[in-house]
Every structure is written in C-alpha cells, then in structure tokens.
Design a protein around this motif. Sequence first.
Motif, short mmCIF file in Angstrom:
data_model
loop_
_atom_site.label_atom_id
_atom_site.label_comp_id
_atom_site.label_asym_id
_atom_site.label_seq_id
_atom_site.Cartn_x
_atom_site.Cartn_y
_atom_site.Cartn_z
N ASN A 122 0.83 -1.20 0.00
CA ASN A 122 0.00 0.00 0.00
C ASN A 122 0.87 1.26 0.00
O ASN A 122 2.08 1.21 0.24
CB ASN A 122 -0.98 -0.02 1.18
CG ASN A 122 -0.28 -0.01 2.52
OD1 ASN A 122 0.47 0.90 2.85
ND2 ASN A 122 -0.53 -1.04 3.32
N LEU B 76 1.13 3.85 2.01
CA LEU B 76 1.78 4.27 3.25
C LEU B 76 3.02 3.41 3.53
O LEU B 76 4.08 3.95 3.89
CB LEU B 76 0.78 4.17 4.41
CG LEU B 76 1.11 4.94 5.67
CD1 LEU B 76 1.41 6.41 5.38
CD2 LEU B 76 -0.03 4.84 6.66
N ALA B 77 2.91 2.12 3.34
CA ALA B 77 4.07 1.23 3.51
C ALA B 77 5.16 1.60 2.51
O ALA B 77 6.35 1.64 2.84
CB ALA B 77 3.65 -0.22 3.34
N CYS C 248 7.05 4.69 3.60
CA CYS C 248 7.98 4.35 4.67
C CYS C 248 9.20 3.60 4.15
O CYS C 248 10.33 3.88 4.55
CB CYS C 248 7.27 3.52 5.75
SG CYS C 248 6.02 4.42 6.68
N TYR D 289 2.57 -1.49 8.33
CA TYR D 289 1.51 -1.09 7.40
C TYR D 289 1.40 -2.02 6.20
O TYR D 289 0.35 -2.14 5.59
CB TYR D 289 1.70 0.37 6.96
CG TYR D 289 1.38 1.35 8.07
CD1 TYR D 289 0.13 1.36 8.69
CD2 TYR D 289 2.33 2.27 8.51
CE1 TYR D 289 -0.16 2.25 9.71
CE2 TYR D 289 2.04 3.16 9.53
CZ TYR D 289 0.80 3.15 10.13
OH TYR D 289 0.50 4.03 11.14
N PRO E 261 -2.58 -3.97 6.10
CA PRO E 261 -2.97 -2.91 5.16
C PRO E 261 -4.20 -2.13 5.60
O PRO E 261 -4.34 -0.95 5.27
CB PRO E 261 -3.22 -3.65 3.85
CG PRO E 261 -3.26 -5.10 4.18
CD PRO E 261 -2.56 -5.29 5.47
N ALA F 75 -3.49 1.09 7.31
CA ALA F 75 -3.02 2.20 6.48
C ALA F 75 -4.17 2.97 5.84
O ALA F 75 -3.95 4.00 5.22
CB ALA F 75 -2.07 1.68 5.40
N GLY G 156 -3.23 6.79 10.13
CA GLY G 156 -1.92 6.26 9.74
C GLY G 156 -1.12 7.28 8.95
O GLY G 156 0.09 7.43 9.15
N LYS G 157 -1.78 7.97 8.05
CA LYS G 157 -1.09 8.98 7.24
C LYS G 157 -0.56 10.12 8.11
O LYS G 157 0.56 10.58 7.94
CB LYS G 157 -2.02 9.52 6.16
CG LYS G 157 -2.36 8.48 5.09
CD LYS G 157 -3.47 8.98 4.16
CE LYS G 157 -3.86 7.95 3.14
NZ LYS G 157 -4.47 6.74 3.66
N VAL H 267 2.52 8.80 10.16
CA VAL H 267 3.76 8.74 9.38
C VAL H 267 4.27 10.15 9.05
O VAL H 267 5.47 10.42 9.16
CB VAL H 267 3.57 7.88 8.11
CG1 VAL H 267 4.74 8.02 7.16
CG2 VAL H 267 3.37 6.42 8.50
#
Length: 125
Positions: A2, A4-5, A8, A56, A60, A63, A68-69, A72
Amino acid sequence: MNGLARICWITSPLYLLAGMVFGIWMSATGDHTLAPAHAHLNLIGGVMMALFGTFYMLRPNAAVGALGKIQVALAHVSVWAMFPGIIMAISGGSETLAKIGAILFVVSMLMFVAIVVRSTSPRSA
C-alpha cells in the motif's frame, strides 16, 4: 504494497543513507561530537520508518484512513526537526528544535500504539 508502507520503505533507506554519509563525514574529520544526531537520524528516520512500513504492509487495513497517514507524516516532520535540532543543541545553539522534534515523535509513537492496538484487536483479525 500500500501507499503508506511504500512511503515508509522508500524513505527509510534514504534516511539510513544520509546517516551513513554523515557518519563517514564524522569519521573523515575525526570529530564525533555530532554522533547523537547521527544516531537519531538512523534510529528514528531509518529503523522506525522501516518498522512502520513493515507494519503497514502486514496490516494494510491500518493504512486506510487519516490516522496512519498523519502518524507517518508526523514521524517524518519529527526527523526533520530533531536531526538539525540536535546538531544545533550540540553546537551551542538552542535546544528548541530538538525538543519539538522529540515531542512530535512521542506523539507519533502514541498514535502508532493506538493504530497497532486497534488493528490487532480480535475484531480486526
């Protein structure tokens, strides 16, 4: 993976690379005074972003949504504040930026704890 992952996992090695270059610079100059800034860049920027990215990716659903956003994004802002803030503090300047970065990262970690607890509860499994 995803979004977000992916963010990162893209930024983690970039922070680690910057930390390595900074470490090599300290070694080349023989001045290790700024080692705490180097350590924080590697740990907060490199290691923690990899941990966030792994979580994340494995979860999933965590995220999805704003929490989550924001978590991060706040972690990134904390790195950008803490690294130069520690350098400024060690160099005799103000500690304010380092303190702001530290507080932001604590808030980010509290958010991450909430995300982990929420996404690993029996209802979300």
